[in-house]
Design a protein around this motif. Structure first.
Motif, PDB file in Angstrom:
ATOM      1  N   MET A  74       0.810  -1.220   0.000  1.00  0.00           N
ATOM      2  CA  MET A  74       0.000   0.000   0.000  1.00  0.00           C
ATOM      3  C   MET A  74       0.843   1.269   0.000  1.00  0.00           C
ATOM      4  SD  MET A  74      -2.791  -1.327  -0.531  1.00  0.00           S
ATOM      5  CE  MET A  74      -3.861   0.109  -0.549  1.00  0.00           C
TER       6      MET A  74
ATOM      7  N   HIS B 112       3.318   1.691  -2.078  1.00  0.00           N
ATOM      8  CA  HIS B 112       3.409   1.926  -3.520  1.00  0.00           C
ATOM      9  C   HIS B 112       2.128   2.562  -4.039  1.00  0.00           C
ATOM     10  CE1 HIS B 112       7.243  -0.155  -4.320  1.00  0.00           C
ATOM     11  NE2 HIS B 112       6.910  -0.871  -3.253  1.00  0.00           N
ATOM     12  N   VAL B 113       0.993   2.110  -3.519  1.00  0.00           N
ATOM     13  CA  VAL B 113      -0.285   2.706  -3.922  1.00  0.00           C
ATOM     14  C   VAL B 113      -0.382   4.157  -3.453  1.00  0.00           C
ATOM     15  CG1 VAL B 113      -2.792   2.579  -3.583  1.00  0.00           C
ATOM     16  CG2 VAL B 113      -1.460   0.470  -3.945  1.00  0.00           C
TER      17      VAL B 113
ATOM     18  N   VAL C 233       1.925   6.402  -2.993  1.00  0.00           N
ATOM     19  CA  VAL C 233       2.795   7.384  -3.659  1.00  0.00           C
ATOM     20  C   VAL C 233       1.990   8.252  -4.629  1.00  0.00           C
ATOM     21  CG1 VAL C 233       4.721   7.656  -5.292  1.00  0.00           C
ATOM     22  CG2 VAL C 233       4.880   5.994  -3.408  1.00  0.00           C
TER      23      VAL C 233
END
Lengths: 229, 229, 229, 229, 229, 229
Positions: free
Chosen positions: C66, C68-69, C71
């Motif tokens: 999450m 990465h999500v 960002v």
């Protein structure tokens, strides 16, 4: 039975030095996320990054006799790894022992216990990863062993293994795996360089790693906050 | 009963300053491995090494009223030692109190609790040994005592005792023992200088401390690794 | 249900920047001693002082998917706040994610878990407040949510709240309270400046804060030490 | 690489059962004070004393998938030993898994993490040694390995080793050492029975163990308290 | 210098026994909230409530030699108090030492370290307050002292002081204060009996302790929840 | 601003009682693995299982004044939830407060701090979940608030929420979610009953949950141990 194993086989020096350049996080990933010692081990000063062959010491709590014994077994390029048989945060190691190791070319100390003379160790640039800084003295009464397998901060260390240590902690690579792990580490570094460049240009990991589909399949929902209530 | 003892007897200033030069690890050893406070006390910045006469404060958890009271009892060369009556990591002390102590010549603070304004304290060079950094404010509601014996981080501190503090932690020397401990510390330092020199020339502690016989009598075995399995 | 809330409302940028200048200890006091996260959160290097709007991440232990999500949900001036749903000290975040955030103008990370690549993060000046440094990798298998309320190191953080972080720790100001808290902070700073000046001239807090009467009424006794026994 | 080793060699069942009768403290002493797991492992209820052959599980933090895999590898007389690859106190194990193990004759669980359904596990008499009780659920997403060497609570466990567990904690005996350690344990028990009897008659350990001379040689002084000051 | 003080002065036996009946919480309050040892000390089984005269032991970490020495100094009605000079959770004490103490009429053990043989100690009803249960053995190599002042779990204990221990922890009463503290404890108990009765009839502490005015003066506001938003 | 909110809305009593029967682990799972407080909260005695509506207390560290205030806000079926604003393990609560709550029909206490009079609380059957047992007294000097949202052991609790507590810990269900979560809990229980029965007949979770395919696809390898080296 208390034994000092002599003439241990060590990982290849060039491989060891190349692993130092890769650093703990990369090597840990490259060898399949194994070998890491626990995060209670912290460096006494920032910025050191070393690797070396492990000379291991198993000793009694609050007794540093076997460190004196171990010094003689160390040679240039080694890293001393010390683990008491039960919890102790006493100060097993200070600048005199460091002087003795430094003159032999030992690169640093990893100890699942306490260290002292931090100011002096920092001054001479002898790096230590420990779980405490504590001036509490230790005795020299009980035998232990040198160059036997030890569990240090929750990880297994065999004599001659590669010890890599930096600001991120300490990672162990099995002696016979070292060349293979180095190769994997360098491959990983190359791949990360490409990703880093793309990220720095503003691309998203979501796209680089192709995550959007998998997220959607798992059921992740996007919703403007105004619709939250 | 809550009391502020005034006009406490302090250790001799010259002795105190000489003890600072010896440092925590040496003094702790020289006085027979006593007097050390626990390793949870860490300096807020590296490199400070101080000694001073203890002004002690016993106070309620999360209540710093008695620190304000204690300031008036401090004089140049003192070190404030603060211990709450049960565990607390709140921030009892910040830059205003430090300013107040600094103007009186107080050399630092040892607190078995939390401190805040670390950036400002570092900026003005007021060293603190604490077990936490925490901005959490405290109240001024409950009385405590000043210059009574306190247990701080597991060690006993009497008012007027010498407090030595550096990167290795904090050590207490009883006021009446200070001169004797200084002498022992300086003797130890001289002896260590000789040992250090021999170690740096490559001699082994095993030989300098004459350990080989004792190790053999205890039954330590040396064995080449090739014979391990 | 796992949701990513987009287009969150953020605190006003000028107010945020002014709060950064006030720092954690002042803001925490000025808003009535609320909003502080726990002292287990420590900066990876000394001296950073930032404020920004919170983008929050709730994720599974040892799973950084999450982040990465999240960002993509970040914009210039934000601070990422990450909290796993149960204790973990794995290393969820390293230099690649930092590169990705830095290029978007994100000011730092607050994570109730571990971080790695400390050397590189220090090198590029991307500040992180974490409760551990640990190279241990995480997986990308389980969904979480972005921009939901999270409990981080014992404090509640809503998306869009102001996050202030410096050497003293991390403090949260509710988005709608930010302007009011800034005013209170600046008032407090002005008042402290006056007190600081008086303390530096040698006045005592006992007098400045008018404490002597209250102490006497509560029964505090002053007694020369010579009368102690 | 994630592997499940099948058909592991197990310590002899009669030896295992006899070691259970000796208990953790005796066995640990009898094998030279090695093999003990750390004191963070506590039983969920008092009074259980078991021994069995170790089926080991290495798994991802907060992911119990591999426990489901391991059940199939267990047979009557085994003890399951579970270690995550980084710190976690989530609840990996509850009454359904216990029911599944109990029906196969597994004697208990040792887990370097959390457990839940403590009330039900106590009700059916399935003993667990864990470092936390926590209802926090885990996922089933990441592979691990079964019957590989694991480090559990600071101690090394190989598949097929003997696990002894009681109110004092958990001790591991290497499979090939089990018979020898049992003999040493029984010898120790016999010796202790004699000492116990003498102590219960009022004899002193100082005399039974012949300590007075050694104490005097080391310099221990006896002094009536009236002469203390 | 290592000394065993003999013939220590002990608190009066009748006073000691009466303090046991009052229990830790009452005595701690009655003597002005001092004397409590830290909450890390927990009983190995529930329900014991003892008091006795302290025989104190200062010893090296992971070395229980001085406990053997101390046994001879114990008499009926004593409680042994053991404190290592740095942190250790090894198992210094088991059923053989307990047998030896029990035959002399010693009432229990308080140890700022670990204990083992918990099952057997529970069986014979010898209560122990410790900070760990751990089978880890200790050595007998280093001298310490008996009947000197010790700091145990953060509290000061002098030989001959009264030790009160129950499910709430451990409290120390200075020998010369014991009679006065007993009187205060019994007064407190009587007062609490009256309050308890009123509370059980449904009266509120707010009224019994007359708190409403003080709360209002401090500014406490009562507001129906419906007006909260 | 310090407020006592009165007349809070509470979850439906029948739903609350049914949730108690389901227990912490089931409810936590049924509501999507949220709402759990941290594992530091442990019951003072085994076997209690309660549920009730939360009356929340936010108070100063080591100050229990607001608990006295909160008693008046409690009614039959409530559970008191207490959280200090910074870490404290002092003993905020004992048998007098328990008597006062018990007479009003309050079912138990959850406190992110310490409790005392454990023997008496056990005797009258008033259950407490706390993170410490400590006799250390608290003061009554500083205002806090009653029936405001609090963070307790890392979880958010709103007044009127359902508190479920048993040997596995403490779980919070939002008031408006309670009926839905109960239904999901009962569905889960029914499903678990079927699985339990199949497991008790010797079926494997691997088959019941259809895991074999997924494991194979992820790459899990089975290998006889004889082929290990």
């Amino acid at each position: 039975m208390n034994v000092v194993y002599t003439n241990i086989r060590r990982a290849d020096a060039e491989v060891v030095n190349a692993l130092a350049r890769c650093g703990v996080a990369t090597v840990h990933e490259a060898q399949g996320r194994t070998g890491l010692l626990g995060p209670a081990l912290r460096p006494i000063y920032a910025g050191a990054r070393i690797a070396g062959a492990a000379v291991t010491v198993s000793l009694a709590p609050a007794d540093n006799w076997m460190i004196h014994v171990a010094v003689e077994q160390c040679q240039a390029g080694d890293v001393l790894v010390v683990a008491p048989t039960s919890y102790s945060d006493a100060g097993y190691f200070g600048e005199l022992l460091a002087a003795s190791l430094a003159v032999r070319g030992v690169r640093g100390l990893v100890i699942d216990a306490g260290v002292r003379d931090v100011r002096e160790l920092t001054g001479i640039g002898f790096p230590v990863w420990s779980k405490a800084v504590h001036a509490q003295g230790t005795v020299k009464e009980t035998l232990g062993s040198v160059n036997v397998p030890v569990v240090c901060a929750g990880g297994l260390v065999n004599p001659g293994d590669v010890v890599i240590a930096d600001d991120d902690g300490v990672c162990i690579v099995a002696r016979l795996e070292a060349a293979r792990v180095l190769q994997a580490s360098e491959t990983r570094e190359a791949k990360e360089a490409t990703v880093r460049e793309r990220l720095q240009r503003g691309e998203l990991g979501l796209d680089i790693y192709d995550m959007r589909d998998k997220l959607a399949k798992r059921g992740l929902i996007y919703r403007p906050q105004s619709l939250a209530e």
